[in-house]
Motif scaffolding. Structure first.
Motif, short mmCIF file in Angstrom:
data_model
loop_
_atom_site.label_atom_id
_atom_site.label_comp_id
_atom_site.label_asym_id
_atom_site.label_seq_id
_atom_site.Cartn_x
_atom_site.Cartn_y
_atom_site.Cartn_z
N HIS A 172 0.81 -1.23 0.00
CA HIS A 172 0.00 0.00 0.00
C HIS A 172 0.84 1.27 0.00
O HIS A 172 0.37 2.31 -0.48
N GLN A 173 2.05 1.21 0.56
CA GLN A 173 2.97 2.36 0.53
C GLN A 173 4.34 1.89 0.03
O GLN A 173 5.34 1.97 0.76
N PRO A 174 4.39 1.36 -1.18
CA PRO A 174 5.64 0.72 -1.63
C PRO A 174 6.83 1.66 -1.67
O PRO A 174 7.96 1.24 -1.38
N ALA A 175 6.63 2.92 -2.00
CA ALA A 175 7.76 3.85 -2.06
C ALA A 175 8.38 4.05 -0.67
O ALA A 175 9.60 4.13 -0.53
N ASP A 176 7.54 4.11 0.36
CA ASP A 176 8.04 4.31 1.73
C ASP A 176 8.93 3.15 2.17
O ASP A 176 9.88 3.34 2.93
N ILE A 177 8.61 1.95 1.74
CA ILE A 177 9.36 0.77 2.17
C ILE A 177 10.54 0.48 1.24
O ILE A 177 11.63 0.11 1.70
N LEU A 178 10.35 0.65 -0.06
CA LEU A 178 11.32 0.12 -1.01
C LEU A 178 12.29 1.13 -1.62
O LEU A 178 13.40 0.76 -1.99
N CYS A 179 11.89 2.39 -1.74
CA CYS A 179 12.74 3.33 -2.48
C CYS A 179 14.10 3.56 -1.81
O CYS A 179 15.10 3.78 -2.50
N ALA A 180 14.14 3.52 -0.49
CA ALA A 180 15.41 3.73 0.22
C ALA A 180 15.97 2.44 0.79
O ALA A 180 16.99 2.45 1.48
N ALA A 181 15.34 1.30 0.49
CA ALA A 181 15.74 0.04 1.10
C ALA A 181 17.16 -0.37 0.73
O ALA A 181 17.91 -0.88 1.57
N ASP A 182 17.55 -0.16 -0.52
CA ASP A 182 18.88 -0.61 -0.94
C ASP A 182 19.97 0.09 -0.14
O ASP A 182 20.98 -0.53 0.23
N ARG A 183 19.76 1.35 0.15
CA ARG A 183 20.76 2.12 0.93
C ARG A 183 20.67 1.81 2.42
O ARG A 183 21.67 1.51 3.07
N LEU A 184 19.45 1.87 2.98
CA LEU A 184 19.29 1.78 4.43
C LEU A 184 19.38 0.35 4.96
O LEU A 184 19.77 0.14 6.12
N ILE A 185 19.01 -0.62 4.16
CA ILE A 185 19.00 -2.01 4.62
C ILE A 185 20.19 -2.79 4.07
O ILE A 185 20.79 -3.60 4.79
N PHE A 186 20.54 -2.54 2.82
CA PHE A 186 21.59 -3.34 2.17
C PHE A 186 22.92 -2.61 2.03
O PHE A 186 23.89 -3.19 1.56
N GLY A 187 22.96 -1.33 2.43
CA GLY A 187 24.21 -0.60 2.40
C GLY A 187 24.67 -0.15 1.04
O GLY A 187 25.85 0.17 0.84
N ALA A 188 23.75 -0.07 0.08
CA ALA A 188 24.12 0.37 -1.27
C ALA A 188 24.54 1.85 -1.25
O ALA A 188 24.06 2.63 -0.42
N HIS A 201 -5.47 -2.24 -16.41
CA HIS A 201 -5.72 -2.25 -14.95
C HIS A 201 -5.02 -3.41 -14.27
O HIS A 201 -4.79 -3.38 -13.05
N GLN A 202 -4.67 -4.47 -15.00
CA GLN A 202 -3.95 -5.59 -14.40
C GLN A 202 -2.59 -5.14 -13.85
O GLN A 202 -2.08 -5.73 -12.91
N VAL A 203 -2.03 -4.12 -14.46
CA VAL A 203 -0.76 -3.57 -14.00
C VAL A 203 -0.97 -2.38 -13.07
O VAL A 203 -0.40 -2.31 -11.98
N THR A 204 -1.81 -1.44 -13.49
CA THR A 204 -1.92 -0.19 -12.74
C THR A 204 -2.61 -0.34 -11.39
O THR A 204 -2.43 0.51 -10.51
N ARG A 205 -3.35 -1.44 -11.18
CA ARG A 205 -3.96 -1.62 -9.85
C ARG A 205 -2.90 -1.75 -8.77
O ARG A 205 -3.14 -1.42 -7.61
N HIS A 206 -1.72 -2.20 -9.14
CA HIS A 206 -0.63 -2.32 -8.17
C HIS A 206 0.12 -1.00 -7.97
O HIS A 206 0.95 -0.90 -7.07
N MET A 207 -0.17 -0.01 -8.79
CA MET A 207 0.54 1.26 -8.75
C MET A 207 -0.21 2.33 -7.98
O MET A 207 0.30 3.44 -7.80
N LEU A 208 -1.40 2.02 -7.49
CA LEU A 208 -2.25 3.04 -6.88
C LEU A 208 -1.60 3.68 -5.66
O LEU A 208 -1.80 4.86 -5.39
N GLY A 209 -0.82 2.93 -4.90
CA GLY A 209 -0.24 3.46 -3.68
C GLY A 209 1.15 4.06 -3.83
O GLY A 209 1.77 4.41 -2.83
N LEU A 210 1.62 4.21 -5.07
CA LEU A 210 2.99 4.68 -5.27
C LEU A 210 3.27 6.02 -4.61
O LEU A 210 4.37 6.25 -4.11
N PHE A 211 2.29 6.91 -4.61
CA PHE A 211 2.51 8.26 -4.06
C PHE A 211 1.77 8.45 -2.74
O PHE A 211 1.49 9.60 -2.35
#
Length: 331
Positions: free
Chosen positions: A238-254, A283-293
């Motif tokens: 539901h909030q994929p950007a909040d979890i994933l956008c910074a994950a590579d840096r904050l969790i994996f040290g990228a 809609h098969q794709v965009t339904r997963h994009m609703l929470g991006l922002f």
């Protein structure tokens, strides 16, 4: 991919969720994070082995590292399904011992398997003998009136002896009678301290925690406390950007820059074009994009543009551009 690649990626993973984490969702999530381990929806072993539903294994090479979650309780059938999954290119095969739905219970798999650790061990051993990729288990801390302090150590001992070195523990019980699957995600109380104690008891196992984790800060807290991995479910959807956008840096040290969600949305346009060219629906794709922002100015306009327009005849990638304009108006 090396055997330990999925284990390395399991420092943060996006949970398997029925009707949500399909291949379109996973492709989107990979645009947001290069490192996070992604899981399929649960696929029953019977569907693959007896039903021949190999289309359920469809995925893009760009999704890796990606794990296949199987449901079942017959060791031989699970071994065959695991082999098919490994041949399809999945980096890990995971056994579902946590789903509480009535349909899963009637098939004697999912959370009901917490009552049969010996059978789970037999399933793990058969799967482990059939494939060279990681075989893992996702479980609960117990079901119904079981005492998790007694049950969980026994369960982990049995699957470890059978060859499972990595487990994801949803830190709450499942109630198989009287609660719906939805209620089972919220009503039984979480017990993260028990999961932390299991890591101290089983230091050689790779143990991830799942359940109620809604931020990267919370994920980092569990990693700092000694757990090997964190699995995030609904928040990652539901909030994929909040979890994933910074994950590579904050969790994996990228050291690479965090993903810009606008860039990730535009990265989906060629994928959408290819999907439509193959006869798919927007809609098969965009339904997963609703929470991006989610949580950002313009999020409501973004959601409205996609949800109202994606099912209209002739809708295509330009709809995503129009929806992005709703967000840009607030920049």
């Amino acid at each position: 991919m090396p055997l330990n690649a999925a284990t390395a990626a399991a420092r943060l993973s996006s949970a398997p969720m029925m009707e949500w984490t399909d291949r379109h969702c996973r492709y989107l999530h990979r645009r947001l994070s290069r490192c996070t381990l992604l899981y399929t929806e649960m696929v029953t072993a019977a569907a693959l082995v007896r039903g021949g539903a190999l289309h359920l294994l469809d995925h893009s090479p760009e999704e890796h590292p990606v794990a296949l979650q199987l449901g079942g309780s017959d060791p031989e059938e699970l071994a065959l399904a695991a082999r098919v999954g490994a041949q399809a290119g999945y980096d890990e095969i995971n056994l579902n011992c946590g789903c509480p739905s009535d349909r899963v219970q009637s098939g004697t798999f999912g959370a009901v398997l917490m009552t049969r650790p010996g059978l789970v061990a037999d399933c793990v051993a058969a799967m482990r003998a059939a494939v060279d990729v990681d075989v893992t288990v996702k479980c609960r801390i117990g079901v119904d009136d079981q005492d998790p302090e007694v049950l969980l150590p026994e369960f982990l001992t049995r699957i470890s002896e059978a060859g499972c070195n990595r487990v994801i523990i949803h830190a709450r019980k499942a109630w198989l009678q009287g609660l719906s699957p939805k209620e089972n995600r919220d009503v039984p109380p979480l017990d993260p301290d028990l999961v932390l104690r299991m890591k101290r008891t089983f230091p050689g196992m790779h143990i991830s925690i799942n359940g109620g984790i809604a931020s990267l800060d919370a994920a980092r807290g569990f990693l700092d406390a000694g757990l090997d991995g964190v699995m995030v479910g609904r928040a990652a959807y539901h909030q994929p950007a909040d979890i994933l956008c910074a994950a590579d840096r904050l969790i994996f040290g990228a050291t690479t820059p965090d993903t810009r969600v606008e860039d990730a949305a535009r990265d989906m346009l060629p994928y959408i074009e290819a999907h439509l060219a193959q006869g798919g629906k927007l809609h098969q794709v965009t339904r997963h994009m609703l929470g991006l922002f989610a949580g950002r100015p313009g999020a409501r306009g973004w959601r409205r543009a996609l949800s109202e327009g994606a099912t209209r005849p002739g809708a295509g990638p330009e709809l995503v551009e129009r929806a992005l304009a709703e967000v840009a108006a607030f920049a």
